[in-house]
Design an enzyme around this catalytic site. Structure first.
Site, PDB file in Angstrom:
ATOM      1  N   TYR A  98     -23.624 -35.533  -3.178  1.00 48.47           N
ATOM      2  CA  TYR A  98     -23.658 -36.665  -2.249  1.00 48.47           C
ATOM      3  C   TYR A  98     -24.506 -36.345  -1.029  1.00 48.47           C
ATOM      4  O   TYR A  98     -24.418 -35.254  -0.463  1.00 48.47           O
ATOM      5  CB  TYR A  98     -22.241 -36.999  -1.776  1.00 48.47           C
ATOM      6  CG  TYR A  98     -21.448 -37.833  -2.751  1.00 48.47           C
ATOM      7  CD1 TYR A  98     -21.910 -39.076  -3.171  1.00 48.47           C
ATOM      8  CD2 TYR A  98     -20.232 -37.370  -3.235  1.00 48.47           C
ATOM      9  CE1 TYR A  98     -21.167 -39.841  -4.068  1.00 48.47           C
ATOM     10  CE2 TYR A  98     -19.478 -38.130  -4.118  1.00 48.47           C
ATOM     11  CZ  TYR A  98     -19.947 -39.367  -4.533  1.00 48.47           C
ATOM     12  OH  TYR A  98     -19.213 -40.115  -5.404  1.00 48.47           O
ATOM     13  N   MET A 152     -14.799 -35.718  -4.328  1.00 45.94           N
ATOM     14  CA  MET A 152     -13.359 -35.922  -4.488  1.00 45.94           C
ATOM     15  C   MET A 152     -12.776 -35.022  -5.578  1.00 45.94           C
ATOM     16  O   MET A 152     -11.716 -34.433  -5.414  1.00 45.94           O
ATOM     17  CB  MET A 152     -13.072 -37.389  -4.828  1.00 45.94           C
ATOM     18  CG  MET A 152     -11.600 -37.714  -4.925  1.00 45.94           C
ATOM     19  SD  MET A 152     -11.298 -39.413  -5.441  1.00 45.94           S
ATOM     20  CE  MET A 152     -11.990 -40.349  -4.089  1.00 45.94           C
ATOM     21  N   ARG A 187       8.907 -30.159  21.702  1.00 44.95           N
ATOM     22  CA  ARG A 187       8.775 -30.884  20.442  1.00 44.95           C
ATOM     23  C   ARG A 187      10.173 -31.353  20.055  1.00 44.95           C
ATOM     24  O   ARG A 187      10.585 -32.420  20.455  1.00 44.95           O
ATOM     25  CB  ARG A 187       8.106 -30.001  19.375  1.00 44.95           C
ATOM     26  CG  ARG A 187       7.659 -30.783  18.165  1.00 44.95           C
ATOM     27  CD  ARG A 187       6.914 -29.945  17.150  1.00 44.95           C
ATOM     28  NE  ARG A 187       7.740 -28.916  16.525  1.00 44.95           N
ATOM     29  CZ  ARG A 187       7.366 -28.192  15.479  1.00 44.95           C
ATOM     30  NH1 ARG A 187       6.153 -28.351  14.963  1.00 44.95           N
ATOM     31  NH2 ARG A 187       8.156 -27.293  14.964  1.00 44.95           N
ATOM     32  N   LYS A 240       9.818 -25.901   3.409  1.00 44.19           N
ATOM     33  CA  LYS A 240       9.459 -27.308   3.620  1.00 44.19           C
ATOM     34  C   LYS A 240       8.078 -27.589   3.019  1.00 44.19           C
ATOM     35  O   LYS A 240       7.361 -26.647   2.663  1.00 44.19           O
ATOM     36  CB  LYS A 240       9.457 -27.612   5.129  1.00 44.19           C
ATOM     37  CG  LYS A 240       8.480 -26.732   5.920  1.00 44.19           C
ATOM     38  CD  LYS A 240       8.760 -26.755   7.411  1.00 44.19           C
ATOM     39  CE  LYS A 240       7.743 -25.876   8.136  1.00 44.19           C
ATOM     40  NZ  LYS A 240       8.007 -25.827   9.584  1.00 44.19           N
TER      41      LYS A 240
HETATM   42  C1  LIG Z   1       7.771 -24.471   9.864  1.00 42.96           C
HETATM   43  C2  LIG Z   1       8.758 -23.807  10.721  1.00 42.96           C
HETATM   44  C3  LIG Z   1       8.971 -22.421  10.614  1.00 42.96           C
HETATM   45  C4  LIG Z   1       8.080 -21.525   9.799  1.00 42.96           C
HETATM   46  O1  LIG Z   1       6.887 -21.301  10.534  1.00 42.96           O
HETATM   47  P1  LIG Z   1       5.680 -20.380  10.012  1.00 42.96           P
HETATM   48  O2  LIG Z   1       4.717 -20.401  11.131  1.00 42.96           O
HETATM   49  O3  LIG Z   1       5.148 -21.035   8.789  1.00 42.96           O
HETATM   50  O4  LIG Z   1       6.231 -19.031   9.732  1.00 42.96           O
HETATM   51  C5  LIG Z   1      10.014 -21.875  11.332  1.00 42.96           C
HETATM   52  N1  LIG Z   1      10.781 -22.643  12.158  1.00 42.96           N
HETATM   53  C6  LIG Z   1      10.575 -23.968  12.303  1.00 42.96           C
HETATM   54  C7  LIG Z   1      11.436 -24.753  13.234  1.00 42.96           C
HETATM   55  C8  LIG Z   1       9.545 -24.591  11.607  1.00 42.96           C
HETATM   56  O5  LIG Z   1       9.321 -25.907  11.787  1.00 42.96           O
END
Ligand SMILES: *Cc1c(COP(=O)(O)O)cnc(C)c1O
Length: 345
Positions: A245, A293, A129, A38
């Protein structure tokens, strides 16, 4: 379009990426090891990451939403969409490019009404969650679904918290209750908690990309990402003069500095102001003053030859970089900007 080389690049070590996944696969014991890709493969590039991991034998990939799934679709991999399925996603979901991870009773109803098919289900075991509840399952919410993987997510796997075992035991109690073919609980840190957290499938993200969420992984995981940027200007700052800055850094003595093509718009956050570390060969060079930036200043020891257009690397050790910048390793990776050229070796 004219192709101009970028003045900043990510060196991405494909062998290190694969080695980290293989290490996590081994640590997962009898469980299969998937990969979370992701957020554009945690900033590295989802397609490039997934292609390499699939080549190494990874068979299960996780993204957050269906736009991410569509991007991976040409690879023809088994992808699960962690945020489940909205009405807007149903056409893509029905086309079979990925499986939804159903999180809510409404998502379950939507999937059943759309004709069902293989899906995954998230159950909440205490993080509060995402996910349906154990009570929903006991009440028959999932009856009639074809569930590939039942999953839950650990809230505190990166700590030695009593909650880890609580969540593991609540999840284990659901074994055999849903008809799911597989059970999956552990993220990267969860893998380090031991085989009783691995169930049938693990889902590491961070550690695949070189992040270290628990000390046990410190020796096992190798860096994957190196941030590099080109020197744009060299200058001599006279004693008493300031840099950048808000003039937060003042030269105690005459100091040679380099101004470099990298800034917070690239994910090199302001937290690195006066705390970042650049390197050139064996030289370690302090970031001085505010990160801008698009630019950052680095102090050079007297006599350093580092002309304009030379390259510097920045904060390659993710754990140290997180500590110095006040950001998490996750934030540092997923914020890597679009101005970098991403160079796989
Ligand atoms: C992002 C995520 C993972 C991976 O987690 P890491 O801590 O990056 O290894 C696994 N399961 C779910 C449901 C996630 O949202």
């Amino acid at each position: 379009m004219i192709d101009i080389p970028a003045p900043l690049r990510l060196r991405l070590d494909g062998d290190a990426l694969v080695r980290n996944w293989q290490t996590l696969d081994r640590m997962s014991g009898r469980a299969a090891c998937g990969a979370a890709v992701k957020a554009n493969g945690y900033g590295l590039g989802a397609v490039e990451v997934a292609r390499r991991l699939a080549g190494a034998g990874c068979r299960d990939f996780f993204v957050s939403n269906w736009r991410e799934a569509v991007e991976l679709a040409p690879l023809g991999l088994a992808v699960s969409v962690l945020h489940g399925v909205r009405d807007e996603d149903m056409a893509a979901a029905r086309a079979g490019i990925a499986r939804p991870v159903l999180n809510t009773p409404a998502q379950v109803a939507r999937w059943k009404a759309g004709g069902g098919g293989a899906c995954d289900v998230m159950v909440d075991t205490g993080m509060n969650r995402l996910g349906v509840s154990a009570q929903d399952i006991a009440d028959g919410l999932l009856d009639g679904l074809t569930i590939e993987t039942l999953m839950s997510h650990l809230a505190c796997a990166d700590e030695d918290a009593a909650m880890n075992a609580v969540q593991r035991d609540r999840f284990a109690a659901l074994q055999g209750m849903t008809g799911a073919r597989r059970m999956s609980l552990a993220n990267s840190a969860g893998i380090a908690l031991g085989h009783d957290y691995a169930f049938d499938l693990t889902r590491p993200g961070l550690a695949v990309y070189g992040g270290v969420p628990r000390g046990e992984l410190g020796d096992a995981v190798v860096p994957v990402v190196t941030m590099e940027a080109q020197v744009l200007q060299r200058r001599l700052v006279r004693a008493g003069e300031s840099v950048g800055y808000n003039a937060t850094w003042t030269a105690k003595a005459d100091t040679e500095i380099a101004i470099v093509n990298l800034g917070y718009a690239d994910g090199y956050f302001r937290g690195f102001s006066d705390h970042g570390i650049a390197s050139s060969n064996a030289l370690s060079l302090p970031v001085i003053g505010r990160v801008s930036m698009d630019l950052v200043a680095v102090a050079l020891p007297e006599g350093t030859t580092l002309p304009e257009a030379d390259w510097l690397s920045f904060d390659t050790d993710l754990r140290g970089a997180a500590a110095r910048s006040g950001m998490s390793q996750y934030e540092l990776l997923t914020s890597l900007g679009t101005r970098f050229s991403r160079c796989w070796t």
